[in-house]
Write a protein that holds these residues in place. Structure first.
Motif, PDB file in Angstrom:
ATOM      1  N   LEU A   9       0.852  -1.175   0.000  1.00  0.00           N
ATOM      2  CA  LEU A   9       0.000   0.000   0.000  1.00  0.00           C
ATOM      3  C   LEU A   9       0.890   1.228   0.000  1.00  0.00           C
ATOM      4  CD1 LEU A   9      -1.730  -1.802   2.753  1.00  0.00           C
ATOM      5  CD2 LEU A   9      -3.295  -0.758   1.143  1.00  0.00           C
ATOM      6  N   HIS A  10       0.739   2.074  -1.024  1.00  0.00           N
ATOM      7  CA  HIS A  10       1.577   3.264  -1.156  1.00  0.00           C
ATOM      8  C   HIS A  10       0.693   4.495  -1.363  1.00  0.00           C
ATOM      9  CE1 HIS A  10       5.132   0.756  -1.437  1.00  0.00           C
ATOM     10  NE2 HIS A  10       4.569   0.062  -2.418  1.00  0.00           N
ATOM     11  N   GLY A  11       0.633   5.362  -0.359  1.00  0.00           N
ATOM     12  CA  GLY A  11      -0.080   6.630  -0.478  1.00  0.00           C
ATOM     13  C   GLY A  11      -1.551   6.499  -0.782  1.00  0.00           C
ATOM     14  N   ILE A  12      -2.230   5.523  -0.154  1.00  0.00           N
ATOM     15  CA  ILE A  12      -3.638   5.268  -0.466  1.00  0.00           C
ATOM     16  C   ILE A  12      -4.548   6.290   0.209  1.00  0.00           C
ATOM     17  CG2 ILE A  12      -5.538   3.624  -0.174  1.00  0.00           C
ATOM     18  CD1 ILE A  12      -3.499   2.760  -2.268  1.00  0.00           C
ATOM     19  N   ASP A  13      -5.384   6.933  -0.603  1.00  0.00           N
ATOM     20  CA  ASP A  13      -6.442   7.824  -0.120  1.00  0.00           C
ATOM     21  C   ASP A  13      -7.784   7.292  -0.615  1.00  0.00           C
ATOM     22  OD1 ASP A  13      -4.548   9.530   0.947  1.00  0.00           O
ATOM     23  OD2 ASP A  13      -4.624  10.948  -0.727  1.00  0.00           O
ATOM     24  N   LYS A  23      -6.426   8.112   4.593  1.00  0.00           N
ATOM     25  CA  LYS A  23      -5.537   9.194   4.165  1.00  0.00           C
ATOM     26  C   LYS A  23      -4.087   8.738   4.231  1.00  0.00           C
ATOM     27  CE  LYS A  23      -4.236  14.010   5.141  1.00  0.00           C
ATOM     28  NZ  LYS A  23      -4.352  14.407   3.737  1.00  0.00           N
ATOM     29  N   ASP A  24      -3.424   8.711   3.092  1.00  0.00           N
ATOM     30  CA  ASP A  24      -1.986   8.443   2.980  1.00  0.00           C
ATOM     31  C   ASP A  24      -1.578   7.165   3.721  1.00  0.00           C
ATOM     32  OD1 ASP A  24       0.565   8.972   2.045  1.00  0.00           O
ATOM     33  OD2 ASP A  24       1.131  10.123   3.821  1.00  0.00           O
ATOM     34  N   ILE A  25      -2.208   6.054   3.324  1.00  0.00           N
ATOM     35  CA  ILE A  25      -1.916   4.757   3.941  1.00  0.00           C
ATOM     36  C   ILE A  25      -0.720   4.116   3.238  1.00  0.00           C
ATOM     37  CG2 ILE A  25      -2.805   2.450   4.441  1.00  0.00           C
ATOM     38  CD1 ILE A  25      -4.170   4.653   6.047  1.00  0.00           C
ATOM     39  N   ASN A  26       0.315   3.825   4.015  1.00  0.00           N
ATOM     40  CA  ASN A  26       1.517   3.163   3.501  1.00  0.00           C
ATOM     41  C   ASN A  26       1.820   1.961   4.394  1.00  0.00           C
ATOM     42  OD1 ASN A  26       2.752   5.191   1.381  1.00  0.00           O
ATOM     43  ND2 ASN A  26       2.112   6.430   3.143  1.00  0.00           N
ATOM     44  N   ALA A  27       1.882   0.771   3.803  1.00  0.00           N
ATOM     45  CA  ALA A  27       2.151  -0.427   4.600  1.00  0.00           C
ATOM     46  C   ALA A  27       2.570  -1.571   3.689  1.00  0.00           C
ATOM     47  CB  ALA A  27       0.917  -0.831   5.404  1.00  0.00           C
ATOM     48  N   LEU A  28       3.313  -2.516   4.262  1.00  0.00           N
ATOM     49  CA  LEU A  28       3.684  -3.765   3.596  1.00  0.00           C
ATOM     50  C   LEU A  28       3.194  -4.917   4.452  1.00  0.00           C
ATOM     51  CD1 LEU A  28       7.378  -2.972   2.556  1.00  0.00           C
ATOM     52  CD2 LEU A  28       5.328  -2.806   1.128  1.00  0.00           C
ATOM     53  N   PRO A  58      -9.066   2.952  -4.995  1.00  0.00           N
ATOM     54  CA  PRO A  58      -8.532   4.108  -4.261  1.00  0.00           C
ATOM     55  C   PRO A  58      -8.640   5.373  -5.100  1.00  0.00           C
ATOM     56  CG  PRO A  58      -6.745   2.738  -5.100  1.00  0.00           C
ATOM     57  CD  PRO A  58      -8.012   1.993  -5.391  1.00  0.00           C
ATOM     58  N   ASP A  59      -8.746   6.500  -4.419  1.00  0.00           N
ATOM     59  CA  ASP A  59      -8.750   7.788  -5.132  1.00  0.00           C
ATOM     60  C   ASP A  59      -7.342   8.164  -5.579  1.00  0.00           C
ATOM     61  OD1 ASP A  59     -11.473   8.004  -4.598  1.00  0.00           O
ATOM     62  OD2 ASP A  59     -11.130   9.070  -2.713  1.00  0.00           O
ATOM     63  N   HIS A  60      -6.371   7.851  -4.734  1.00  0.00           N
ATOM     64  CA  HIS A  60      -4.965   8.115  -5.039  1.00  0.00           C
ATOM     65  C   HIS A  60      -4.131   6.976  -4.475  1.00  0.00           C
ATOM     66  CE1 HIS A  60      -6.802  12.207  -4.760  1.00  0.00           C
ATOM     67  NE2 HIS A  60      -6.152  12.347  -5.899  1.00  0.00           N
ATOM     68  N   GLY A  61      -2.923   6.818  -5.016  1.00  0.00           N
ATOM     69  CA  GLY A  61      -1.993   5.819  -4.525  1.00  0.00           C
ATOM     70  C   GLY A  61      -2.057   4.516  -5.293  1.00  0.00           C
ATOM     71  N   GLN A  62      -1.198   3.601  -4.884  1.00  0.00           N
ATOM     72  CA  GLN A  62      -1.097   2.301  -5.556  1.00  0.00           C
ATOM     73  C   GLN A  62      -1.250   1.183  -4.535  1.00  0.00           C
ATOM     74  OE1 GLN A  62       2.727   0.830  -7.094  1.00  0.00           O
ATOM     75  NE2 GLN A  62       1.725   0.531  -9.086  1.00  0.00           N
ATOM     76  N   LEU A  63      -2.029   0.167  -4.909  1.00  0.00           N
ATOM     77  CA  LEU A  63      -2.255  -0.999  -4.053  1.00  0.00           C
ATOM     78  C   LEU A  63      -2.025  -2.246  -4.894  1.00  0.00           C
ATOM     79  CD1 LEU A  63      -5.312  -1.444  -1.640  1.00  0.00           C
ATOM     80  CD2 LEU A  63      -4.163  -3.348  -2.733  1.00  0.00           C
ATOM     81  N   ARG A  64      -1.108  -3.111  -4.444  1.00  0.00           N
ATOM     82  CA  ARG A  64      -0.821  -4.360  -5.145  1.00  0.00           C
ATOM     83  C   ARG A  64      -1.015  -5.522  -4.188  1.00  0.00           C
ATOM     84  NH1 ARG A  64       1.949  -3.282  -9.941  1.00  0.00           N
ATOM     85  NH2 ARG A  64       2.653  -5.442 -10.099  1.00  0.00           N
ATOM     86  N   VAL A  65      -1.654  -6.583  -4.693  1.00  0.00           N
ATOM     87  CA  VAL A  65      -1.875  -7.798  -3.916  1.00  0.00           C
ATOM     88  C   VAL A  65      -1.299  -8.974  -4.702  1.00  0.00           C
ATOM     89  CG1 VAL A  65      -3.586  -9.351  -2.887  1.00  0.00           C
ATOM     90  CG2 VAL A  65      -3.958  -6.871  -2.827  1.00  0.00           C
ATOM     91  N   ALA A  66      -0.343  -9.669  -4.084  1.00  0.00           N
ATOM     92  CA  ALA A  66       0.355 -10.785  -4.740  1.00  0.00           C
ATOM     93  C   ALA A  66       0.911 -10.357  -6.098  1.00  0.00           C
ATOM     94  CB  ALA A  66      -0.564 -11.998  -4.888  1.00  0.00           C
ATOM     95  N   GLY A  67       1.333  -9.093  -6.185  1.00  0.00           N
ATOM     96  CA  GLY A  67       1.945  -8.578  -7.404  1.00  0.00           C
ATOM     97  C   GLY A  67       0.981  -7.950  -8.377  1.00  0.00           C
TER      98      GLY A  67
END
Length: 572
Positions: A9-13, A23-28, A58-67
């Motif tokens: 999760l990178h910069g998820i809004d 707001k601005d969720i970043n996690a691995l 998401p409105d903004h940011g990038q989310l990847r699951v299993a690639g």
């Protein structure tokens, strides 16, 4: 991509109109780990889970699951994830096996593969003996197991479980944990959102959300460690726990406090002085902090130990006879005995807990005592009125808050309050005054035009409690009132309960939160339709204490008493 990372999760809004849910969720999140998502009501837990399942964008940011990118590759992402929603999402008019078959078809599974897969999932979830039972007839624990089986149908790499422990008894919850731990051992990434902080404490990694932001991420012990030396346990004379807790919570150096049987558990604010520690009772002992202590501390502390609700209510006349009693109370549905010769009584100003596994007979007994279900035999009384003969008189003496939110979805918050006041016979200025009083006490003003289903869970519970208390009853029946509610909201709720019993109200409560059982004066444990134990929380724990388990928790006592009953009856 790092092959050990399951979710990025990178910069998820994410916003819904003017409300910013995340707001601005970043996690691995790693494979082979159990990750907990915790936070108060409205923190954004379910929104985050639905984003991970690619059910929201998401409105903004990038989310990847299993690639796989959740926005560019949602179909591929669905293939590698299993998702179990917060609300039971299966078909209640289909059997267990038919639900499995439907999910297999949705996954486009070849018919030749289905039989072996069904057999494995039924064995894994211990549902093989119930495969022809309708899903709607399953207990809460069995429904969660069926939901888990359906989520596992596609043999996912990532499993998303949105509050799977809500409404599930400790025995069934333990079985769910065992199944999840087996999946983690196979390398699966499991994300478990929860309001139960004992569950969060068992996770390898935790994301703690509040108002859409991450306040903490990491191993739960990393946060808990910060509270070393700040958690105390103070023995209190019998019957003095509630007034003592109110006194303690009024101190500026106290962050949190709850009742634990015949003692209170206190959490001090950061950097307590030696004078602060010495100012407590000489018997006070420093104990190991829990994740719940750290959670409440991080969110600012206990909401307060004084009930505004109770301050508005008069003291009830003193009563020596039991306010609620049942004698040899039984209920049969055909050949099935749902409640078998149940006996107990509740006294004025007492909190009485009714515990038991799903399907033990609690709700049936509860409904008979509320006058919602006639008894097959035996007698039940409320405030001296026989429910079999004077049910209407008895019902006027009690308030009832149902297990499932039972107010009117087509009415607004204000209309529900007004309707409840009218049902209990309030008219004119009295009716308007009672409604205004409840709006003020429970801070419902901002929600008056909204439908109940649109409200956060904690606000819905406030509304349900306000409606149940509109006529100032002498007896209050609460059927799992805090199921799925976060710890801060639970503390607010129980502060009101403590205030009510000080005014002379009697409370009967069912709960699956074993910590809440500690708040009760006495507890009855039901199993297989009968009461198998009835005593104070501390006395029940003492009954199961051993050299290996000298100070059992209430949950350990619950499980041990159930196990002992099975052994006594020769159950498999």
């Amino acid at each position: 991509m790092n092959s050990t990372i399951a979710i990025e999760l990178h910069g998820i809004d994410k916003s819904f109109g003017p409300v910013q849910a995340l707001k601005d969720i970043n996690a691995l999140i790693a494979f082979g780990q159990l990750t907990g998502i915790v936070g108060p009501d409205g923190a954004g837990k379910t929104t985050l889970m639905r984003l991970m399942a690619a059910l929201l964008r998401p409105d903004h940011g990038q989310l990847r699951v299993a690639g796989f990118d959740s926005q560019k590759q949602p179909e591929e992402l669905h293939e590698v994830t299993g998702y179990m929603p917060q609300r039971f999402g299966l078909y209640e008019d289909l059997s267990v096996l038919e639900n499995l078959r439907l999910y297999a078809e949705l996954r486009a599974m070849e018919p030749s593969q289905q039989v072996a897969r069904f057999e494995r999932l039924l064995t894994f979830t211990r549902l093989a003996a119930f495969q022809h039972r309708l899903a709607g007839k399953l207990s809460g624990g069995m429904k969660q197991k069926l939901g888990l089986a359906c989520a596992l149908m596609g043999q996912p790499k990532v499993l998303l479980l949105d509050e799977p422990g809500v409404g599930v008894d400790p025995v069934s919850r333990q079985e769910l944990w065992q199944m999840v731990e087996e999946l983690i051992g196979q390398g699966m990434a499991v994300v478990w959102s929860t309001a139960y902080l004992d569950e969060a404490e068992r996770c390898q990694n935790v994301l703690l959300l509040d108002a859409g932001k991450i306040l903490f991420q990491g191993p739960p012990e990393q946060l808990t460690h910060k509270l070393q030396g700040r958690s105390l346990r103070i023995p209190v004379p019998h019957g003095q726990q509630r007034p003592r807790l109110t006194q303690v919570l009024a101190r500026t150096d106290v962050c949190d406090g709850i009742i634990q049987g015949a003692s209170i558990r206190v959490v001090l604010r950061s950097n307590p002085s030696a004078d602060s520690l010495q100012s407590f009772d000489a018997e006070a002992q420093i104990v190991q902090p829990r994740f719940e202590d750290a959670f409440v501390d991080l969110l600012g502390g206990h909401p307060g130990g004084v009930s505004v609700l109770a301050e508005h209510l008069p003291n009830l006349p003193e009563r020596r006879e039991p306010t609620v009693s049942c004698s040899e109370l039984s209920r049969h549905f055909g050949d099935f005995i749902a409640a078998d010769r149940v006996n107990f009584s509740i006294h004025q100003g007492e909190i009485f807990g009714l515990l038991g596994p799903n399907g033990a007979g609690k709700s049936t007994t509860f409904r008979m005592l509320c006058g919602l279900l006639p008894a097959s035999s035996g007698e039940a009384r409320v405030m001296g009125f026989d429910l079999g003969r004077s049910g209407a008189d008895a019902k006027r003496q009690l308030g009832y808050m149902a297990q499932k939110f039972s107010l009117y979805g087509m009415l607004s918050v204000r209309q529900n309050l007004d309707f409840s006041a009218g049902v209990y016979g309030h008219r004119g200025s009295v009716r308007r005054a009672r409604v205004a009083e409840m709006i003020d006490i429970f801070q419902l003003g901002p929600y008056l035009a909204r439908a109940p289903e649109e409200l956060p869970l904690g606000i819905r519970q406030r509304l349900a409690l306000a409606c149940a208390l509109m006529h100032r009853p002498s007896v209050l029946f609460l059927d799992e009132p805090t199921s799925g509610v976060d710890p801060l909201t639970r503390r607010e709720f129980w502060t009101h309960m403590y205030g009510l019993v000080q005014k002379g109200v009697s409370i009967l409560v069912t709960t699956h939160f074993m910590d809440e059982a500690e708040y009760c004066d006495r507890v009855a444990l039901m199993y297989q339709s009968r009461v198998i134990a009835l005593d104070t929380p501390d006395a029940l724990k003492l009954k199961v204490a051993t050299a290996d388990m000298p100070d059992p928790s209430m949950e350990q006592a619950f499980i041990r008493l159930i196990t002992n009953a099975d052994q006594t009856r020769g159950a498999p």
